[in-house]
Design an enzyme around this catalytic site. Structure first.
Site, PDB file in Angstrom:
ATOM      1  N   ARG A  56       0.821  -1.222   0.000  1.00 53.89           N
ATOM      2  CA  ARG A  56       0.000   0.000   0.000  1.00 53.89           C
ATOM      3  C   ARG A  56       0.849   1.265   0.000  1.00 53.89           C
ATOM      4  NH1 ARG A  56      -2.467   2.823   3.869  1.00 53.89           N
ATOM      5  NH2 ARG A  56      -2.124   1.256   5.467  1.00 53.89           N
ATOM      6  N   TYR A 110     -16.048   8.629 -19.530  1.00 58.68           N
ATOM      7  CA  TYR A 110     -16.495   7.313 -19.075  1.00 58.68           C
ATOM      8  C   TYR A 110     -17.664   7.450 -18.087  1.00 58.68           C
ATOM      9  CZ  TYR A 110     -16.302   3.095 -16.211  1.00 58.68           C
ATOM     10  OH  TYR A 110     -16.625   1.981 -15.489  1.00 58.68           O
ATOM     11  N   ASP A 182      -7.760  11.328 -19.143  1.00 63.44           N
ATOM     12  CA  ASP A 182      -7.887   9.872 -19.157  1.00 63.44           C
ATOM     13  C   ASP A 182      -7.456   9.426 -20.556  1.00 63.44           C
ATOM     14  OD1 ASP A 182      -8.839   7.257 -19.491  1.00 63.44           O
ATOM     15  OD2 ASP A 182     -10.481   7.548 -18.082  1.00 63.44           O
ATOM     16  N   LYS A 207      -7.920  -2.029 -19.774  1.00 62.22           N
ATOM     17  CA  LYS A 207      -8.221  -2.042 -21.206  1.00 62.22           C
ATOM     18  C   LYS A 207      -6.953  -2.389 -22.006  1.00 62.22           C
ATOM     19  CE  LYS A 207     -12.297  -0.881 -19.777  1.00 62.22           C
ATOM     20  NZ  LYS A 207     -12.129  -0.312 -18.488  1.00 62.22           N
TER      21      LYS A 207
HETATM   22  C1  LIG Z   1     -12.077   5.427 -20.387  1.00 61.28           C
HETATM   23  C2  LIG Z   1     -12.230   4.698 -19.089  1.00 61.28           C
HETATM   24  N1  LIG Z   1     -11.702   5.230 -17.971  1.00 61.28           N
HETATM   25  C3  LIG Z   1     -11.811   4.600 -16.781  1.00 61.28           C
HETATM   26  C4  LIG Z   1     -12.493   3.405 -16.641  1.00 61.28           C
HETATM   27  C5  LIG Z   1     -12.576   2.743 -15.288  1.00 61.28           C
HETATM   28  O1  LIG Z   1     -11.620   1.739 -15.219  1.00 61.28           O
HETATM   29  P1  LIG Z   1     -11.760   0.385 -14.355  1.00 61.28           P
HETATM   30  O2  LIG Z   1     -12.926  -0.368 -14.891  1.00 61.28           O
HETATM   31  O3  LIG Z   1     -10.435  -0.268 -14.560  1.00 61.28           O
HETATM   32  O4  LIG Z   1     -11.987   0.797 -12.940  1.00 61.28           O
HETATM   33  C6  LIG Z   1     -13.040   2.817 -17.787  1.00 61.28           C
HETATM   34  C7  LIG Z   1     -13.750   1.526 -17.690  1.00 61.28           C
HETATM   35  O5  LIG Z   1     -14.466   1.104 -18.569  1.00 61.28           O
HETATM   36  C8  LIG Z   1     -12.907   3.486 -19.035  1.00 61.28           C
HETATM   37  O6  LIG Z   1     -13.424   2.968 -20.174  1.00 61.28           O
END
Ligand SMILES: Cc1ncc(COP(=O)(O)O)c(C=O)c1O
Length: 389
Positions: A56, A110, A182, A207
């Protein structure tokens, strides 16, 4: 001990810069074996050691090995690996925000991030605005005295809109606020927001970075100064990752450049072919010259336009039948893996929005989001055409 090794290895960076393909593979933390040994201890000797090793604390050898690679790939100074993309996003936001602050989010982000903002921010008296794609060009006008941060995602989900990151970073710098991107859809192979002036880059590593639909993790990379600012909250929130998963990530990263290159090529081929298909309406892919943001994408996505594309069936009543008839492409929600997956945002990722909200965002019933894998582009096209026939 570990710290000394990493410092020594960092010196190599100044002598010669490797390409991304090499940085994906080459492990600069040298061990007798080629790969980092899996380090599972949660109890570690502290006498005679400057730093207490603890998962952690984000400082185990397996965590540092992948942070080091991702920092190189994203041109960042420092970073941390989290147990999910959501853990990375919430840690970054809540490490900088306090009651009375205001945040600007681009609208097409997202859905889970939208939920985090809508459901959690009010509890802490943090204000926010979602800015539509066109208004992003004029984002400076939306900044308030208490705006602390601009948060965006590009290409966006599911319509693959592209945000001009240089423009966002210029506005953020002018107003002395933080910019966060992101970068999940683009991957560090195609796009490096930090090189464009952005302060903090996040990934759902679940992903493309993991790439095989079998890992869940998140990434934050940034400057040393900002990492030091995020770290105390990260420690408190506790979203770190274990050594076994870190080892699998290290293995996945070795093929990242290869996978993404194939996915870029496959997606471009499919986008061009789908555009010609009379059963298909609009195709959304930033690599197509017809895409409204193609010029920005060509400027900031250096190696390719990514493996995500969306398209609309002209006859929306056939959507369910079409998905059922696919043999190779799997109707599944996640994305970025070696297997191609497809989903209907209106009934899955964006089902929680009202029909009007979906309409406002341009998410129609017939819209399908395809995550293109590394299979043969010809086979993928054959699968789509057969299911349409
Ligand atoms: C663009 C994007 N950012 C963040 C996330 C969140 O990630 P996690 O599912 O690994 O928590 C996702 C999940 O689908 C995503 O597509």
């Amino acid at each position: 001990m570990q710290r000394i090794e990493i410092q020594q290895i960092k010196k190599i960076k100044h002598l010669y810069m490797y390409s991304k393909e090499t940085d994906c593979v080459y492990n600069r933390q040298q061990h007798q074996g080629v790969n980092t040994p899996i380090y599972t201890s949660t109890a570690n000797r502290y006498i005679g050691y400057e730093e207490i090793l603890y998962p952690r604390n984000f400082n185990t050898e397996n965590q540092l090995a992948i942070v080091e690679k991702l920092c190189r790939l994203e041109q960042a100074e420092a970073g941390m690996i989290f147990s999910s993309g959501a853990a990375a996003i919430s840690t970054v936001l809540f490490s900088f925000l306090k009651a009375g602050d205001h945040v600007l989010f681009s609208q097409e982000i997202y859905g889970g991030t939208v939920k985090l903002v809508v459901e959690e921010f009010a509890k802490f008296n943090i204000a926010y605005d979602f800015v539509s794609g066109a208004a992003m060009e004029n984002i400076g006008a939306m900044i308030r005295e208490n705006t602390r941060l601009i948060y965006t995602e590009t290409p966006s989900n599911p319509l693959l809109s592209v945000v001009d990151l240089e423009q966002v970073s210029r506005v953020a710098k002018k107003h002395g606020i933080l910019s966060v991107v992101d970068n999940t859809f683009a991957t560090p192979i195609n796009q490096n927001p930090i090189a464009l002036g952005i302060d903090i880059v996040l990934h759902s590593g679940t992903k493309y970075l993991g790439g095989h639909h079998d890992l869940c993790f998140g990434v934050v990379v940034t400057s040393q100064q900002l990492k030091d600012a995020i770290y105390p909250s990260a420690l408190n929130f506790g979203g770190s990752l274990n050594g076994l998963d870190c080892y699998l990530i290290e293995r996945s990263l070795k093929t990242l450049a290869l996978r993404v290159e194939k996915q870029n090529n496959n997606a471009l081929q499919l986008a061009k072919a789908l555009q010609e298909n009379p059963a298909i309406g609009r195709v959304y892919y930033p690599g197509l010259p017809e895409h409204p943001n193609h010029a920005i994408a060509a400027r900031q996505m250096k190696k390719g336009f990514g493996g995500m594309l969306s398209f609309e069936l002209k006859d929306t009543s056939r959507t369910a039948a079409f998905l059922n008839r696919l043999q190779l492409i799997i109707p599944a929600l996640s994305l970025g893996g070696v297997d191609s997956t497809i989903c209907q945002p209106a009934t899955s990722s964006h089902a929680s929005l009202s029909e009007q909200e979906r309409q406002e965002q341009g998410i129609t019933e017939g819209l399908l989001r395809l995550s293109v894998g590394i299979e043969s582009a010809g086979d993928l096209l054959h699968d789509i055409e057969s299911a349409l026939a």
